[in-house]
Design an enzyme around this catalytic site. Structure first.
Site, short mmCIF file in Angstrom:
data_model
loop_
_atom_site.label_atom_id
_atom_site.label_comp_id
_atom_site.label_asym_id
_atom_site.label_seq_id
_atom_site.Cartn_x
_atom_site.Cartn_y
_atom_site.Cartn_z
N SER A 142 0.86 -1.20 0.00
CA SER A 142 0.00 0.00 0.00
C SER A 142 0.88 1.24 0.00
O SER A 142 2.01 1.21 0.49
CB SER A 142 -0.86 0.01 1.26
OG SER A 142 -1.45 1.29 1.45
N TYR A 163 -1.19 -1.00 10.48
CA TYR A 163 -1.47 -1.16 9.05
C TYR A 163 -0.23 -0.82 8.22
O TYR A 163 0.19 -1.58 7.34
CB TYR A 163 -2.65 -0.26 8.64
CG TYR A 163 -3.07 -0.45 7.21
CD1 TYR A 163 -3.82 -1.55 6.82
CD2 TYR A 163 -2.71 0.48 6.23
CE1 TYR A 163 -4.20 -1.74 5.50
CE2 TYR A 163 -3.09 0.31 4.91
CZ TYR A 163 -3.83 -0.80 4.55
OH TYR A 163 -4.20 -0.97 3.23
N1 NAD Z 1 -8.50 0.45 -0.91
C1 NAD Z 1 -7.35 1.10 -0.77
O1 NAD Z 1 -7.30 2.33 -0.76
C2 NAD Z 1 -6.08 0.33 -0.66
C3 NAD Z 1 -4.87 1.01 -0.87
C4 NAD Z 1 -3.68 0.32 -0.76
C5 NAD Z 1 -3.70 -1.02 -0.46
N2 NAD Z 1 -4.89 -1.66 -0.25
C6 NAD Z 1 -4.86 -3.07 0.06
O2 NAD Z 1 -5.56 -3.75 -0.96
C7 NAD Z 1 -6.22 -4.89 -0.41
C8 NAD Z 1 -7.69 -4.82 -0.68
O3 NAD Z 1 -8.20 -3.57 -0.29
P1 NAD Z 1 -9.78 -3.28 -0.28
O4 NAD Z 1 -9.97 -1.83 -0.27
O5 NAD Z 1 -10.45 -4.10 -1.32
O6 NAD Z 1 -10.11 -3.82 1.20
P2 NAD Z 1 -11.31 -4.68 1.81
O7 NAD Z 1 -11.14 -4.62 3.28
O8 NAD Z 1 -12.60 -4.23 1.23
O9 NAD Z 1 -11.03 -6.14 1.25
C9 NAD Z 1 -10.24 -7.05 1.94
C10 NAD Z 1 -10.91 -8.40 1.91
O10 NAD Z 1 -10.10 -9.31 2.63
C11 NAD Z 1 -10.95 -10.10 3.44
N3 NAD Z 1 -10.20 -10.60 4.60
C12 NAD Z 1 -9.90 -9.93 5.74
N4 NAD Z 1 -9.25 -10.74 6.59
C13 NAD Z 1 -9.13 -11.94 5.97
C14 NAD Z 1 -8.56 -13.17 6.34
N5 NAD Z 1 -7.99 -13.34 7.55
N6 NAD Z 1 -8.61 -14.20 5.47
C15 NAD Z 1 -9.20 -14.04 4.24
N7 NAD Z 1 -9.79 -12.90 3.86
C16 NAD Z 1 -9.74 -11.85 4.71
C17 NAD Z 1 -12.08 -9.17 3.84
O11 NAD Z 1 -13.24 -9.88 4.27
C18 NAD Z 1 -12.29 -8.39 2.56
O12 NAD Z 1 -13.24 -9.00 1.71
C19 NAD Z 1 -5.83 -4.91 1.05
O13 NAD Z 1 -4.63 -5.65 1.21
C20 NAD Z 1 -5.54 -3.46 1.35
O14 NAD Z 1 -4.69 -3.31 2.45
C21 NAD Z 1 -6.08 -1.00 -0.34
#
Ligand code: NAD
Length: 258
Positions: A142, A163
């Site tokens: 991220s 995080y």
């Molecule tokens: N959205 C952003 O702005 C952003 C930016 C940079 C990085 N990210 C990263 O991208 C990824 C996805 O982001 P997002 O916005 O779709 O987040 P999100 O929280 O909507 O999606 C994450 C998914 O992972 C699942 N999850 C959580 N714990 C779990 C576990 N122990 N086992 C299996 N599944 C599990 C959740 O239920 C969810 O469906 C994450 O790694 C997040 O850190 C997101």
């Protein structure tokens, strides 16, 4: 024209919603068969409904932080599709994160999912990829790994940075895994998205902060989950055969790390 991932089998963790779901959609469109490895039953079911008719997909309820569950997910993928070619370690505590909890216990919890979950899934899939002398692992970091600017917290002690440190840790884990697995034809790369317009972001990131960060990017536009999928396909494809250990920041030109 054949898709770029034709015939490949991919596990996408956390594909129940958001960026993981966008990756799963794009991978199916590129000809892959996809395992939706998701902790939340209702998100897994919703993803399967969204993916219906797009190709061969299977929901395997998975807790990436649980070693047995991680192994069971890989076993289920092999049982259903015969192998695993691609692992996208996208799942993390983000939507459901509590940035105000600076306790040691919570730090351990976030690390167990965001950091160690990536390792557990990779450990489970490695023997399958080693045996076939081909594999692609794509980790999800991220922009939070590179930025020290966060929404203010009502807290005067030392934060646990849970995080951010896990997302920085993923950059390092990518390099170590790449160094070891390259000899078997397995590449390990990483995507570090900027703030992406998922439901999680809308819940977690205050709008004024979001607007401020967008204003600091070169692009001055908001990042959508679909904007990240092409990079995941590239890393998962033969086009990236000799590219490993790399982190690609996709944030519209904000961090620009060397
Ligand atoms: N959205 C952003 O702005 C952003 C930016 C940079 C990085 N990210 C990263 O991208 C990824 C996805 O982001 P997002 O916005 O779709 O987040 P999100 O929280 O909507 O999606 C994450 C998914 O992972 C699942 N999850 C959580 N714990 C779990 C576990 N122990 N086992 C299996 N599944 C599990 C959740 O239920 C969810 O469906 C994450 O790694 C997040 O850190 C997101």
């Amino acid at each position: 024209m054949a898709g770029r991932l034709e015939g490949k089998v991919a596990i996408v963790t956390g594909a129940g919603q958001g960026i993981g779901l966008a990756y799963a959609q794009r991978f199916l469109a590129e000809g892959a068969r996809v395992v939706v490895a998701e902790l939340a039953e209702e998100r897994g079911a919703a993803a399967m409904a969204a993916l219906a008719g797009a190709g061969e997909a299977e929901f395997v309820r998975t807790d990436i932080a649980d070693p047995d569950s991680a192994q069971a997910c890989v076993d289920a993928a092999v049982a259903r599709f015969g192998t695993v070619d691609i692992l996208v370690n996208n799942a993390a505590l983000y939507h459901d994160i509590d940035n105000t909890d600076a306790s040691y216990e919570y730090l351990l919890k976030v690390c167990s999912v965001n950091q160690h979950g990536t390792w557990l899934m990779s450990r489970a899939v490695a023997p399958v990829m080693v045996a076939q002398r081909w594999g692609r692992i794509v980790n999800q970091s991220s922009g939070a790994a590179y930025s020290y600017m966060f929404p203010p917290m009502d807290f005067t002690g030392l934060g646990n940075f849970s995080y951010s440190i896990t997302k920085w840790g993923i950059v390092g884990l990518t390099k170590f895994m790449a160094a070891q697995l390259g000899q078997y034809g397995i590449t390990v790369n990483c995507i570090a998205p900027g703030i992406t317009m998922t439901e999680a972001t809308k819940k977690v990131v205050p709008e004024p902060f979001l607007a401020g960060m967008t204003g600091m990017t070169a692009m001055k536009e908001r990042l959508e989950p679909e904007d990240l999928a092409g990079a995941a396909v590239f890393f998962a494809s033969d086009d990236a055969r000799y590219c490993t250990g790399q982190t690609l920041v996709i944030d519209g030109g904000l961090a620009m790390p060397a």
